[in-house]
Write an enzyme that holds these catalytic residues in place. Sequence first.
Site, short mmCIF file in Angstrom:
data_model
loop_
_atom_site.label_atom_id
_atom_site.label_comp_id
_atom_site.label_asym_id
_atom_site.label_seq_id
_atom_site.Cartn_x
_atom_site.Cartn_y
_atom_site.Cartn_z
N GLY A 168 -0.79 1.23 1.02
CA GLY A 168 -2.23 0.90 0.42
C GLY A 168 -2.30 0.43 -0.93
O GLY A 168 -1.85 1.24 -1.86
N SER A 169 -3.16 -0.57 -1.37
CA SER A 169 -3.19 -0.92 -2.73
C SER A 169 -4.20 -1.97 -2.99
O SER A 169 -5.01 -2.29 -2.23
CB SER A 169 -1.51 -1.60 -3.07
OG SER A 169 -1.12 -2.42 -2.16
#
Length: 205
Positions: A173-174
């Site tokens: 996730g980013s």
Amino acid sequence: MKIAKDGLPTIIFLLLCTVAFAFISWIPSVIMLALSLIVIWFFRDPERKADYKDGNFFSPADGKVVEISEASHEFTGRAMKIGIFMNLFSVHVNRSPCTGRVDYLEYVPGKKIAAFSPKASEINERFYTGLSTQWGAVMMIQIAGLVARRIVCRLRRGDILEAGQRYGMIKLGSRVDVYLPADIVLKVKVGEKVKAGETLIGVIG
């Protein structure tokens, strides 16, 4: 299904573990196989097509638009910033929003707070990629999130990127921020879901 090459070492390792455990016990082997399939799905890299004509700008990442604001950077000057949050279920391969020459690269170490927070753009680990284009300077910023462990950018100064071309990814996730010319006409709004290299996010004129 195409797989991002950055995920191949991890996938091969997990598959080898699956085979090795098969000689010991079927239970851990099944668990490793399930984990392998999840990782293969995470590193999926689908083909994308769009109308890549001059003056069109496309999303650099899959995810959800969480921020639209005015911003400024030494490379771009005054710009329009679009922040895109990529969750664990997003395709994590990043693509160029337009055609341009890579003239700015900078890695900035930092923290790993939740990537959907506006502060993540300022304090998290991140990688800046600046493009010189016929419409002005454009910046893509890959930002590590709470569980992201590696930012991948395969570019060098002087490289030419085509609109929609793959240039890297962020593992887990980013967030990706994109700085577009200040006179851009936006085609997305906060809360909207976008796809890298496919969703039109702005046009010039």
